[in-house]
Scaffold this motif. Structure first.
Motif, PDB file in Angstrom:
ATOM      1  N   ALA A   9       0.818  -1.214   0.000  1.00 28.98           N
ATOM      2  CA  ALA A   9       0.000   0.000   0.000  1.00 28.98           C
ATOM      3  C   ALA A   9       0.853   1.264   0.000  1.00 28.98           C
ATOM      4  O   ALA A   9       0.455   2.282  -0.568  1.00 28.98           O
ATOM      5  CB  ALA A   9      -0.937   0.001   1.214  1.00 28.98           C
ATOM      6  N   LEU A  10       2.019   1.188   0.615  1.00 30.47           N
ATOM      7  CA  LEU A  10       2.900   2.356   0.704  1.00 30.47           C
ATOM      8  C   LEU A  10       3.902   2.431  -0.442  1.00 30.47           C
ATOM      9  O   LEU A  10       4.710   3.352  -0.501  1.00 30.47           O
ATOM     10  CB  LEU A  10       3.645   2.339   2.041  1.00 30.47           C
ATOM     11  CG  LEU A  10       2.773   2.520   3.274  1.00 30.47           C
ATOM     12  CD1 LEU A  10       3.590   2.288   4.539  1.00 30.47           C
ATOM     13  CD2 LEU A  10       2.133   3.899   3.284  1.00 30.47           C
ATOM     14  N   GLY A  11       3.853   1.467  -1.354  1.00 27.87           N
ATOM     15  CA  GLY A  11       4.778   1.466  -2.489  1.00 27.87           C
ATOM     16  C   GLY A  11       6.189   1.070  -2.099  1.00 27.87           C
ATOM     17  O   GLY A  11       7.147   1.484  -2.741  1.00 27.87           O
ATOM     18  N   GLY A  12       6.311   0.249  -1.066  1.00 31.07           N
ATOM     19  CA  GLY A  12       7.616  -0.120  -0.555  1.00 31.07           C
ATOM     20  C   GLY A  12       8.160  -1.457  -1.027  1.00 31.07           C
ATOM     21  O   GLY A  12       9.128  -1.949  -0.464  1.00 31.07           O
ATOM     22  N   LEU A  13       7.556  -2.033  -2.035  1.00 31.13           N
ATOM     23  CA  LEU A  13       8.012  -3.328  -2.530  1.00 31.13           C
ATOM     24  C   LEU A  13       8.740  -3.171  -3.862  1.00 31.13           C
ATOM     25  O   LEU A  13       8.608  -2.150  -4.546  1.00 31.13           O
ATOM     26  CB  LEU A  13       6.818  -4.269  -2.718  1.00 31.13           C
ATOM     27  CG  LEU A  13       6.023  -4.597  -1.463  1.00 31.13           C
ATOM     28  CD1 LEU A  13       4.828  -5.472  -1.818  1.00 31.13           C
ATOM     29  CD2 LEU A  13       6.879  -5.261  -0.412  1.00 31.13           C
ATOM     30  N   THR A  14       9.474  -4.188  -4.209  1.00 32.01           N
ATOM     31  CA  THR A  14      10.135  -4.196  -5.513  1.00 32.01           C
ATOM     32  C   THR A  14       9.064  -4.381  -6.596  1.00 32.01           C
ATOM     33  O   THR A  14       7.956  -4.861  -6.298  1.00 32.01           O
ATOM     34  CB  THR A  14      11.149  -5.351  -5.619  1.00 32.01           C
ATOM     35  OG1 THR A  14      10.433  -6.598  -5.575  1.00 32.01           O
ATOM     36  CG2 THR A  14      12.182  -5.296  -4.506  1.00 32.01           C
ATOM     37  N   GLU A  37      -8.552  -2.134   3.563  1.00 33.57           N
ATOM     38  CA  GLU A  37      -8.452  -1.479   4.872  1.00 33.57           C
ATOM     39  C   GLU A  37      -7.098  -0.804   5.047  1.00 33.57           C
ATOM     40  O   GLU A  37      -7.013   0.325   5.519  1.00 33.57           O
ATOM     41  CB  GLU A  37      -8.693  -2.483   5.986  1.00 33.57           C
ATOM     42  CG  GLU A  37     -10.120  -2.960   6.069  1.00 33.57           C
ATOM     43  CD  GLU A  37     -10.330  -3.945   7.208  1.00 33.57           C
ATOM     44  OE1 GLU A  37      -9.535  -3.933   8.175  1.00 33.57           O
ATOM     45  OE2 GLU A  37     -11.288  -4.718   7.130  1.00 33.57           O
ATOM     46  N   VAL A  38      -6.041  -1.496   4.672  1.00 35.89           N
ATOM     47  CA  VAL A  38      -4.683  -0.952   4.808  1.00 35.89           C
ATOM     48  C   VAL A  38      -4.491   0.235   3.868  1.00 35.89           C
ATOM     49  O   VAL A  38      -3.896   1.239   4.239  1.00 35.89           O
ATOM     50  CB  VAL A  38      -3.635  -2.053   4.526  1.00 35.89           C
ATOM     51  CG1 VAL A  38      -2.232  -1.492   4.472  1.00 35.89           C
ATOM     52  CG2 VAL A  38      -3.712  -3.138   5.582  1.00 35.89           C
ATOM     53  N   ALA A  39      -5.004   0.120   2.660  1.00 34.15           N
ATOM     54  CA  ALA A  39      -4.837   1.183   1.667  1.00 34.15           C
ATOM     55  C   ALA A  39      -5.524   2.468   2.119  1.00 34.15           C
ATOM     56  O   ALA A  39      -5.021   3.562   1.867  1.00 34.15           O
ATOM     57  CB  ALA A  39      -5.371   0.728   0.314  1.00 34.15           C
ATOM     58  N   ASP A  40      -6.650   2.344   2.789  1.00 33.08           N
ATOM     59  CA  ASP A  40      -7.328   3.532   3.309  1.00 33.08           C
ATOM     60  C   ASP A  40      -6.438   4.271   4.300  1.00 33.08           C
ATOM     61  O   ASP A  40      -6.335   5.494   4.261  1.00 33.08           O
ATOM     62  CB  ASP A  40      -8.648   3.154   3.995  1.00 33.08           C
ATOM     63  CG  ASP A  40      -9.736   2.760   3.013  1.00 33.08           C
ATOM     64  OD1 ASP A  40      -9.602   3.053   1.810  1.00 33.08           O
ATOM     65  OD2 ASP A  40     -10.730   2.161   3.463  1.00 33.08           O
TER      66      ASP A  40
END
Length: 54
Positions: A9-14, A37-40
């Motif tokens: 959700a935070l764009g922290g993956l490869t 839920e997490v994305a919200d």
């Protein structure tokens, strides 16, 4: 998968991890609901700047 939803959700993956999670979410309603839920929460964080968090 579920343990990586916050990072997704935070764009922290490869890019490879992103594709794997996205593919999984397409076929797993439970993880897709958890991700929603997490994305919200991640979207709400974008409303704050660093001073707000201190």
């Amino acid at each position: 998968m579920r343990s990586q939803l916050g990072a997704y959700a935070l764009g922290g993956l490869t890019p490879e991890e992103d594709r794997r999670i996205a593919g999984h979410l397409d076929g797993c309603p439970r993880c897709a609901a958890d991700y929603a839920e997490v994305a919200d929460g991640a979207a709400l964080l974008a409303l704050f700047d660093e001073e707000d968090l201190w």
